[in-house]
Design an enzyme around this catalytic site. Structure first.
Site, PDB file in Angstrom:
ATOM      1  N   GLY A 271      23.468  76.845  48.244  1.00  0.00           N
ATOM      2  CA  GLY A 271      23.583  75.402  48.089  1.00  0.00           C
ATOM      3  C   GLY A 271      24.415  74.921  46.922  1.00  0.00           C
ATOM      4  O   GLY A 271      24.477  73.709  46.682  1.00  0.00           O
ATOM      5  N   CYS A 395      35.504  84.335  48.608  1.00  0.00           N
ATOM      6  CA  CYS A 395      35.606  84.904  47.253  1.00  0.00           C
ATOM      7  C   CYS A 395      36.166  86.325  47.369  1.00  0.00           C
ATOM      8  O   CYS A 395      35.720  87.247  46.704  1.00  0.00           O
ATOM      9  CB  CYS A 395      34.270  84.877  46.516  1.00  0.00           C
ATOM     10  SG  CYS A 395      32.912  85.714  47.347  1.00  0.00           S
TER      11      CYS A 395
END
Length: 453
Positions: A271, A395
């Protein structure tokens, strides 16, 4: 969203059967990570629970992560010093020895102290019959001055798996040395200030009053000069900040959010980027945070509640347990103005932050991940309104997951247009690849896709 482990270890029950002792606990943690394939996120909290002093926890973090960072070097020394590998229950002593080698070579621990404490750890781990071996190996390491000898294998020098080193040689021949060096370094601790609670300027003043050295980077980022216990920082309980690398903080800005947008954060847990989107544009019509695992969604609930966003948005915030790769997951949802797809990936851009990734990820995983990314991209694209914007992010620093993934998608979707990303004095035409250590950021990739009307 990185995929640190492709196989879930949720069914594994971890039990520590030895008395608390720093080196023994560090060796146990390494055993779980390297031999059983568990992540440091699963293992480290268990050994932290046994040690209440902040300096002990810091030592454990430094030692376990340090060994993981330079594992090929330690293993090359170990192969030279041991006549044959240890097996079964004795395997943990190899990890004990590597801790001793790491202390002597990288932590400036005196040879006498490293040998004494490491021998004691072997006894704590109920392998007293091997204490003589541990003693001899560590003394021979010092006597032979192995620390001064350099390996002839480039991937060992870089302390990377051979498959990953080869891929970096191909993808980044000019930046290879700087990437490998950055992967070895400890990352800075970045915070994102929650503007609903406090401004960046005011939070900087609070940190200064408490003599916490830091730098600020508008609009919301703070970089701490030294590592700290996050939960002990000012305004943690009040939701004053989140921990988030600066590279990841760019996501909300790149979405070009507007009031009354309906936004999807696909693969949202835990989140962090959902929170950043809310903080960047509080006047959204609605935001949906989707993830396929209930346990990870529970983390999203907790994090958004601590920041106060659940209370602020009320029904405008929806946390959904669903698989973003399945088009049926969007059947009952609205069409979205903006979608953030932080795709599951190899996480090769955050190895400096999570060094166990190097040893969990395998070359064969990359094809599996690229196929999953493609499926999620197709599925979420179908949920985007004409004229809407999808921000693809990973990433990872591997081209297969990033630029090549986007070019394949564009070739199959004439209605998709790649929007250049401007940063500083550069325009990134095929997506923005941030390399590890660049401006103190983690490795990250962004591409903005506009859907024609």
């Amino acid at each position: 969203m990185p995929s640190h482990n492709l196989q879930s270890s949720a069914q594994v029950k971890l039990v520590l059967r030895h008395p608390p002792q720093l080196r023994a606990d560090a060796a146990w943690a390494l055993m779980q990570i390297l031999e059983l394939g568990l992540s440091s996120r699963e293992v480290m909290p268990m050994i932290f629970e046994r040690h209440h002093k902040a300096q002990d926890r810091a030592w454990l973090q430094e030692t376990v992560f340090g060994v993981l960072r330079v594992l090929p070097t330690l293993q090359s020394w170990l192969r030279h010093l041991l006549k044959s590998p240890l097996k079964k229950q004795q395997k943990i002593i190899e990890h004990v020895i590597m801790i001793g080698l790491f202390q002597q070579a990288f932590m400036r621990t005196s040879s006498h102290a490293a040998v004494s404490e490491t021998v004691n750890a072997s006894k704590i781990l109920k392998q007293p019959q091997l204490s003589g071996l541990v003693n001899a190996v560590l003394r021979n390491f010092d006597r032979e001055k192995l620390v001064e000898q350099t390996s002839s294998e480039p991937h060992v020098i870089a302390n990377l798996p051979k498959w990953l080193y080869k891929q970096l040689v191909i993808a980044y021949p000019e930046q290879l040395t700087s990437i490998c060096d950055a992967m070895q370094n400890k990352p800075p601790l970045w915070l994102r200030v929650n503007p609903f609670v406090i401004s960046l300027l005011d939070y900087s003043e609070v940190l200064t009053e408490q003599q916490i050295a830091h730098q600020t980077y508008p609009p919301f980022a703070v970089k701490l000069e030294r590592y700290a216990d996050v939960t002990g920082l000012p305004l943690f309980d009040e939701g004053g900040f989140s921990v988030q690398d600066l590279a990841a903080q760019h996501a909300a800005g790149l979405l070009n959010l507007q009031a009354n947008d309906i936004v999807l954060d696909a693969c949202a847990a835990p989140g962090g980027k959902t929170a950043a989107i809310i903080e960047a544009c509080p006047d959204l019509e609605a935001i949906f945070a989707m993830d396929s695992a209930e346990q990870r969604n529970a983390r999203t609930y907790e994090n958004l509640a601590r920041l106060g966003h659940s209370q602020r948005l009320g029904d405008k915030l929806q946390i959904i347990n669903a698989d973003a790769s399945n088009p049926l997951s969007f059947k009952t949802l609205p069409q979205f103005d903006k979608i953030l797809l932080d795709a599951p990936c190899s996480a090769t851009g955050v190895i400096r932050r999570h060094p166990d990734i190097k040893w969990h990820r395998k070359a064969k995983d990359i094809e599996v991940l690229t196929q999953l990314q493609s499926q999620i991209l197709e599925s979420t694209w179908g949920a985007l309104k004409p004229g809407g914007l999808l921000l693809y992010a990973t990433c990872s620093i591997l081209p297969q997951e990033n630029t090549e993934q986007i070019l394949r998608f564009l070739a199959a979707h004439p209605e998709a247009k790649l929007i250049p990303i401007e940063h500083g004095d550069k325009d990134y035409l095929q997506g923005w690849q941030i390399l590890p250590g660049e401006q103190n950021m983690d490795g990250f990739f962004y591409a903005r896709l506009l859907k024609s009307t």
